[in-house]
Design an enzyme around this catalytic site. Structure first.
Site, PDB file in Angstrom:
ATOM      1  N   TYR A   1       0.845  -1.188   0.000  1.00  0.00           N
ATOM      2  CA  TYR A   1       0.000   0.000   0.000  1.00  0.00           C
ATOM      3  C   TYR A   1       0.883   1.242   0.000  1.00  0.00           C
ATOM      4  O   TYR A   1       1.973   1.245   0.582  1.00  0.00           O
ATOM      5  CB  TYR A   1      -0.848   0.067   1.261  1.00  0.00           C
ATOM      6  CG  TYR A   1      -2.046  -0.828   1.340  1.00  0.00           C
ATOM      7  CD1 TYR A   1      -2.974  -0.920   0.303  1.00  0.00           C
ATOM      8  CD2 TYR A   1      -2.290  -1.565   2.499  1.00  0.00           C
ATOM      9  CE1 TYR A   1      -4.094  -1.733   0.423  1.00  0.00           C
ATOM     10  CE2 TYR A   1      -3.409  -2.372   2.618  1.00  0.00           C
ATOM     11  CZ  TYR A   1      -4.305  -2.452   1.577  1.00  0.00           C
ATOM     12  OH  TYR A   1      -5.420  -3.250   1.700  1.00  0.00           O
TER      13      TYR A   1
ATOM     14  N   ASN B   1      -7.474   1.307   4.003  1.00  0.00           N
ATOM     15  CA  ASN B   1      -7.827   0.671   5.270  1.00  0.00           C
ATOM     16  C   ASN B   1      -6.555   0.378   6.063  1.00  0.00           C
ATOM     17  O   ASN B   1      -6.076   1.232   6.778  1.00  0.00           O
ATOM     18  CB  ASN B   1      -8.676  -0.582   5.066  1.00  0.00           C
ATOM     19  CG  ASN B   1      -9.355  -1.000   6.361  1.00  0.00           C
ATOM     20  OD1 ASN B   1      -9.881  -0.159   7.078  1.00  0.00           O
ATOM     21  ND2 ASN B   1      -9.340  -2.287   6.666  1.00  0.00           N
ATOM     22  N   ALA B   2      -6.003  -0.849   5.984  1.00  0.00           N
ATOM     23  CA  ALA B   2      -4.645  -1.157   6.455  1.00  0.00           C
ATOM     24  C   ALA B   2      -4.414  -0.899   7.937  1.00  0.00           C
ATOM     25  O   ALA B   2      -3.286  -0.859   8.383  1.00  0.00           O
ATOM     26  CB  ALA B   2      -3.617  -0.365   5.638  1.00  0.00           C
ATOM     27  N   GLU B   3      -5.491  -0.718   8.716  1.00  0.00           N
ATOM     28  CA  GLU B   3      -5.351  -0.424  10.141  1.00  0.00           C
ATOM     29  C   GLU B   3      -4.496   0.815  10.386  1.00  0.00           C
ATOM     30  O   GLU B   3      -3.693   0.870  11.326  1.00  0.00           O
ATOM     31  CB  GLU B   3      -4.790  -1.617  10.930  1.00  0.00           C
ATOM     32  CG  GLU B   3      -5.768  -2.756  11.076  1.00  0.00           C
ATOM     33  CD  GLU B   3      -5.834  -3.617   9.836  1.00  0.00           C
ATOM     34  OE1 GLU B   3      -6.920  -3.693   9.213  1.00  0.00           O
ATOM     35  OE2 GLU B   3      -4.817  -4.206   9.474  1.00  0.00           O
TER      36      GLU B   3
ATOM     37  N   ASN C   1      -9.791  -0.170  -2.796  1.00  0.00           N
ATOM     38  CA  ASN C   1      -9.493  -1.334  -1.972  1.00  0.00           C
ATOM     39  C   ASN C   1     -10.739  -1.754  -1.218  1.00  0.00           C
ATOM     40  O   ASN C   1     -11.366  -0.928  -0.555  1.00  0.00           O
ATOM     41  CB  ASN C   1      -8.386  -1.017  -0.964  1.00  0.00           C
ATOM     42  CG  ASN C   1      -7.997  -2.229  -0.138  1.00  0.00           C
ATOM     43  OD1 ASN C   1      -7.679  -3.277  -0.706  1.00  0.00           O
ATOM     44  ND2 ASN C   1      -8.042  -2.111   1.177  1.00  0.00           N
ATOM     45  N   GLU C   2     -11.099  -3.017  -1.346  1.00  0.00           N
ATOM     46  CA  GLU C   2     -12.220  -3.576  -0.601  1.00  0.00           C
ATOM     47  C   GLU C   2     -13.479  -2.726  -0.775  1.00  0.00           C
ATOM     48  O   GLU C   2     -14.203  -2.448   0.179  1.00  0.00           O
ATOM     49  CB  GLU C   2     -11.842  -3.724   0.879  1.00  0.00           C
ATOM     50  CG  GLU C   2     -10.693  -4.701   1.061  1.00  0.00           C
ATOM     51  CD  GLU C   2     -10.084  -4.709   2.447  1.00  0.00           C
ATOM     52  OE1 GLU C   2      -9.517  -5.734   2.827  1.00  0.00           O
ATOM     53  OE2 GLU C   2     -10.158  -3.669   3.140  1.00  0.00           O
TER      54      GLU C   2
ATOM     55  N   GLU D   1      -5.671 -10.558  -0.904  1.00  0.00           N
ATOM     56  CA  GLU D   1      -5.293 -10.551   0.510  1.00  0.00           C
ATOM     57  C   GLU D   1      -5.820 -11.839   1.110  1.00  0.00           C
ATOM     58  O   GLU D   1      -7.033 -12.030   1.198  1.00  0.00           O
ATOM     59  CB  GLU D   1      -5.910  -9.379   1.280  1.00  0.00           C
ATOM     60  CG  GLU D   1      -5.324  -8.029   1.003  1.00  0.00           C
ATOM     61  CD  GLU D   1      -5.931  -6.955   1.911  1.00  0.00           C
ATOM     62  OE1 GLU D   1      -6.395  -7.296   3.029  1.00  0.00           O
ATOM     63  OE2 GLU D   1      -5.963  -5.798   1.499  1.00  0.00           O
TER      64      GLU D   1
ATOM     65  N   TYR E   1       1.405  -8.168  13.650  1.00  0.00           N
ATOM     66  CA  TYR E   1       0.359  -8.898  12.937  1.00  0.00           C
ATOM     67  C   TYR E   1       0.477 -10.416  13.093  1.00  0.00           C
ATOM     68  O   TYR E   1      -0.277 -11.158  12.488  1.00  0.00           O
ATOM     69  CB  TYR E   1       0.355  -8.518  11.449  1.00  0.00           C
ATOM     70  CG  TYR E   1      -1.023  -8.586  10.824  1.00  0.00           C
ATOM     71  CD1 TYR E   1      -1.967  -7.597  11.098  1.00  0.00           C
ATOM     72  CD2 TYR E   1      -1.391  -9.629   9.988  1.00  0.00           C
ATOM     73  CE1 TYR E   1      -3.230  -7.651  10.533  1.00  0.00           C
ATOM     74  CE2 TYR E   1      -2.664  -9.688   9.428  1.00  0.00           C
ATOM     75  CZ  TYR E   1      -3.575  -8.693   9.708  1.00  0.00           C
ATOM     76  OH  TYR E   1      -4.843  -8.746   9.165  1.00  0.00           O
TER      77      TYR E   1
END
Length: 1012
Positions: free
Chosen positions: A112, A156-158, A215-216, A313, A379
């Site tokens: 990302y 997103n990606a936290e 994304n998503e 993913e 993670y």
């Protein structure tokens, strides 16, 4: 990241639980809908949507068919892992991560880009220093990896706001929709980032082979969804930035959104997410029911039959929230067993674009993380946050990826259904066949697993398998095969080993190579198993083995059977050498590439980074964590020199294998005790002192807000984002003239999950909300001391900004949930309130942030941060001597700084260092750690779970002076004297072949113009 519906802080007018449950129900129904459609449609003929690759492609280097990608005409299996360079802000370490990924047998990395770090102020795009991507691209090329670019704009990606810059909170239009002000806001970022990516495309000699728009983009609420117009706009932005590689999507679940053939907004290659067991790291041994899909392939054939089955993913770990069990639990949850069962199930479905999220997580340093997570973004990934590779899941992934590299027939094999009884004689065993092409004589693959995929029992079975020679029943020399709990196996038939045919093998294949006049095959198995292999032998070749392997020769076959043993067996069938090893031993082998047609097999090192042959000298770049015997299989026979990590090394030849010994001894590190450093202290909350001048603060005078998510309930907006403060601690100062009848102060603040606040009246501490793992906002009431009528007072409110919420579901705009004061009341009677005039501050300059090297999010609004005292070489003359190990007991905020000198042998050893905290006594406190000006830790010990904070070399100077800073915010009066346990520790030093680490630019303190 995948399908995770956040629980946002909703405005009072929206019932939060009802909305979230509605979204979750919608998605579950959508998944069920596709499953039912699949069940019904596969009874008949699945409809075919034919897309001509040639008509859609803008170039001829990256192409595809229904099976796989082609790069420069070569069919490839894309085995990829997710790695975000901005989560490791040391560019010279990116090659280290890439080499560790390449050493697993992978050929690709997905990444990302984070808009929030690149355009902190609207119109001011900056990708320089640690935020530049050119070195990332160069390192990928050097390691021999392709890249998948995923710039969003939403990722997103936290991360805070899902990667959106904070100023998007002021956009009135819905985010991730075709609303014009939102689209216009994205134009500059995609134009600039797109051009950077375009320059590094494979068509320009770079490593980037795929581009993912958005994304998503899977489900929306209260808006027309999906918007094909919006997706087309995002795709057109990419094409206008000269992106010519194929566009690939990433649906959060397999709903077929924007798949080829769907019209406006369609992508070239359809892909989706899968996080099958979700994120319950608190129960690492429990796999939920219905998590293993048996319909991936069938759904793919319905949704996108003309493109490769792509898992853009797939779960490689799990995120962990504040108050969670910690990432070691997540690594135990998504472990090597998960990889065996779930990844091999993906291969059973024919996945040929397979990206694992994450392969290396890194660190949410400098306030880049989302409020539901803490500083670490380990993670539970295969490569730990400190870059070590000691988790068994790393090694298991290597076994699977190396098998894929040497099994080209997999790319064209046809996935079948998951069946019981058809291929195995035990209902506890399910087998999926990937059928080879009998006309072409290609092999088949049988994915064997437990029918109850979460079973921990062992089951015996036999198999009846179709082959090019007819059906066979196996095993033939032993009674049965065994599948142990939470295991899965790949049995092959008609398998090609460099021109030698295996009729079958029940042991799994690690790799095979052809070296001059010999062919070598490595097979492995788990403990307490019997396995069998049959190799076609038309020449009656001589068989050489020992008594531990049963041999039967008949009808042009040599059949071998054995039980798993830690002892390696080598069976010779003519010039074909079969190495039989157990799985744990297989973990120690590496297959570095010399060139496209030659790889070596190396046994022993902790890591083999690369290998090369030049002028009859074989060079290895490798790492060692113990004294090791290196064994090299396949070195050219004319090799006269062995060089390990640039040092010429003596070697022997044993049975054609090159052997040498590497001695390892752990270095003496002599890390300083942090309590012995020369600490200096300064009050970082002067705002509560009498006479403090806040004339330079920003007046909170906006009569209204552009925020479309939260209803403004105060006379003027007290949303920090309205004034350009988007990260870090916030401070508000409210001036009022007392009526003399005020008894209490009510306030509702919002800072995101696990935030806290503290309130002072002048210099009198009123109290704190210390925070919890579940609250994103809080209503508090504080009793006031007697106030004098007509006197002026100041209310100081400090709020911990934990990051902005993600904007996962278009139409709700949860990312606009503001940080700051949502409501307040200074009651002078039951009916009346005393008016307050507010000022506020966050980081100095807000979106005109001062520290360009460390980016727009690294600093907050605390006094020491605004002054830049957290940076190296602060003006100690302004400080007093004081230690963080025994701090003032009263509530307040103190900043401590000390020089830290290190002298470590980092030219030879890779030494992971971590700072660790433990609050021994003294009530609730929040601590921020700064290393050479970089905020690398937010410790909230009473919420947890994080106590250890890895800091990479490059941020830390391992051979010189460093500046350590601690911001300690004490939130409670406590009868105990505050005591802090804070130390620096090292992991196991690794004797390394990596390239030297270069210190990142870490500007020292200088007087800041306009600092207040």
């Amino acid at each position: 990241m995948g399908l995770v519906i956040p629980t946002p802080a909703y405005p009072p007018s929206i019932p939060a639980k009802t909305t979230v449950y509605t979204i979750r129900l919608f998605i579950l129904l959508a998944v069920l809908f596709w499953t039912v459609r699949n069940h019904v449609w596969i009874i008949g003929q699945a409809p075919k949507i034919v897309i001509e690759n040639e008509e859609r492609s803008l170039q001829d280097i990256v192409t595809w068919d229904q099976h796989s990608l082609y790069i420069k005409g070569k069919k490839i299996m894309l085995m990829s892992g997710e790695f975000h360079p901005w989560r490791l802000p040391v560019p010279s370490l990116w090659l280290d991560i890439f080499q560790k990924i390449k050493a697993m047998g992978f050929n690709c990395v997905s990444f990302y880009t984070n808009w929030a770090l690149l355009e902190g102020k609207q119109g001011n795009f900056s990708a320089e220093g640690v935020f530049a991507y050119e070195e990332f691209f160069d390192a990928a090329t050097k390691a021999g990896l392709y890249l998948i670019a995923r710039p969003g704009p939403y990722i997103n990606a936290e991360v805070s706001f899902g990667g959106f810059p904070g100023w998007l909170q002021r956009i009135k239009g819905h985010l991730r929709t075709p609303d014009e002000d939102y689209l216009a806001a994205t134009d500059n970022y995609i134009a600039q980032m797109g051009a950077i990516i375009a320059h590094a495309q494979v068509t320009n000699g770079g490593p980037i082979i795929l581009y993912q728009p958005e994304n998503e983009y899977t489900v929306g609420v209260s808006i027309p969804f999906p918007s094909r117009k919006y997706m087309q706009y995002v795709e057109d932005q990419a094409r206008n930035a000269s992106i010519v590689v194929p566009l690939i999507s990433n649906d959060a679940v397999a709903l077929g959104n924007n798949a080829p053939g769907t019209g406006l907004g369609e992508v070239d290659i359809y892909g989706h997410d899968a996080y099958p067991v979700q994120f319950d790291c608190g129960n690492p041994s429990t796999w939920p029911p219905l998590a293993l899909s048996g319909t991936y392939h069938q759904i793919h054939e319905i949704q996108s039959p003309s493109t490769p089955f792509s898992l853009v993913e797939f779960q490689g770990g799990a995120y962990d929230p504040w108050g969670g069990p910690g990432f070691n639990n997540c690594a135990a949850f998504i472990n090597h067993e998960f990889e065996r069962v779930f990844f091999k199930n993906n291969f059973a479905a024919g996945a040929t674009i397979h990206n694992i999220y994450m392969i290396f997580g890194g660190t949410n340093w400098g306030n880049i993380g989302h409020p539901a997570g803490y500083t670490s973004y380990d993670y539970g990934a295969a490569i730990s946050e400190d870059r070590t590779i000691t988790r068994e899941k790393y090694s298991e992934l290597k076994l699977e990826a190396e098998w894929l590299k040497v099994s080209p027939d997999y790319l064209t094999a046809n996935p079948g259904a998951a069946l019981v009884w058809t291929y195995a004689n035990n209902a506890a065993i399910t087998v999926t066949r990937l059928a080879g092409n009998s006309t072409l004589g290609t092999g088949s693959f049988f994915i064997v697993r437990h029918s109850d995929y979460s079973a921990t029992t062992s089951d015996d079975y036999t198999m009846k398998l179709p082959t090019l020679k007819g059906d066979i029943s196996i095993p033939t020399l032993v009674d049965a095969l065994t599948l142990h709990g939470r295991d899965s196996k790949i049995v092959v038939t008609d398998y090609d080993v460099r021109g030698i045919k295996l009729l079958y093998s029940t042991a799994e294949i690690f790799t095979h190579q052809k070296f001059e006049n010999t062919t070598v095959l490595f097979i492995y198995s788990g403990p307490n198993e019997m396995n069998e292999l049959a190799v076609e032998d038309t020449d009656s070749a001589r068989v050489v083995t020992d008594d531990s392997v049963k041999v039967n020769r008949s009808e042009g076959l040599v059949t071998l059977a054995w039980d798993t043993s830690p002892a390696r067996r080598v069976v010779q069938v003519g010039n074909f050498y079969i190495y039989i090893i157990d799985r744990n031993s297989a973990y120690n082998y590496w297959v570095p590439e010399i060139n496209e047609s030659l790889s070596l097999i190396v046994n022993g090192p902790y890591l083999v980074r690369s290998a090369s042959v030049d002028n009859r000298a074989l060079s290895l770049s490798a790492d060692f964590n113990r004294s090791t015997t290196i064994e090299i299989i396949g070195a050219p026979q004319n090799t006269t020199a062995l060089i390990v990590n640039r040092v010429k090394t003596d070697f022997m030849i044993e049975d054609g294998r090159m052997v040498t010994n590497i001695s390892y001894s752990a270095p003496s590190l002599n890390l300083p005790s942090l309590s012995d450093l020369s600490w200096a202290y300064i009050d970082s909350l002067p705002e509560i002192q009498a006479g403090y001048d806040d004339s330079m603060w920003v007046a909170a005078d906006h009569q209204s807000t552009n925020n479309t998510y939260q209803i403004q309930q105060t006379p003027t907006s007290l949303f920090a984002g309205d004034y350009g403060f988007n990260s870090g601690v916030l401070l508000f100062r409210g001036h009022f003239t007392a009526k003399g009848t005020e008894k209490s102060f009510e306030i509702k603040t919002q800072g995101g999950t696990a935030y806290g606040h503290s309130v002072w009246l002048n210099n009198t501490f009123l109290g704190s909300w210390i925070g919890s793992a579940s609250n994103a906002n809080y209503d508090a009431t504080y009793e006031l001391p007697g106030l004098a009528q007509g006197e002026s007072y100041v209310m100081t409110v400090v709020i911990d900004h934990m990051g902005l919420d993600g904007n996962y579901v278009p139409g709700i705009d949860t990312g606009k949930a503001p940080r700051g004061i949502l409501n307040y009341r200074l009651a002078s009677s039951i009916i009346n309130t005393t008016p307050i005039t507010w000022k506020l501050t966050g980081n100095l300059g807000g979106e005109d942030y001062v520290d360009r090297a460390r980016g727009p999010l690294n600093e907050g609004g605390l006094y020491a941060e605004r002054q830049g005292y957290h940076q190296p070489q602060p003006p100690i003359k302004n400080f007093t001597s004081g230690s963080p190990f025994s701090t003032p007991g009263k509530p307040g905020i103190s900043f401590y700084t000390a020089p830290l000198s290190l002298d470590l042998p980092s030219n030879k050893y890779d030494i992971p260092l971590s700072f660790s905290f433990r609050s021994v006594a003294g009530g609730a406190a929040r601590i921020q750690l700064y290393v050479n000006g970089w905020q690398f830790g937010k410790f909230v010990g009473y919420i947890g779970p994080q106590t250890s904070y890895p800091v990479p070399e490059g941020i830390l100077n391992y051979n010189g002076e460093n500046c350590i800073g601690l911001m300690i915010w004490r939130m409670e009066d406590s009868g105990d004297k505050p005591v802090l346990d804070f130390d620096l520790g090292a992991g196991v030093p690794v004797l390394t072949g990596r390239e030297p680490v270069t210190l990142v630019e870490s500007p020292a303190w200088s007087l800041r113009e306009g600092a207040y």
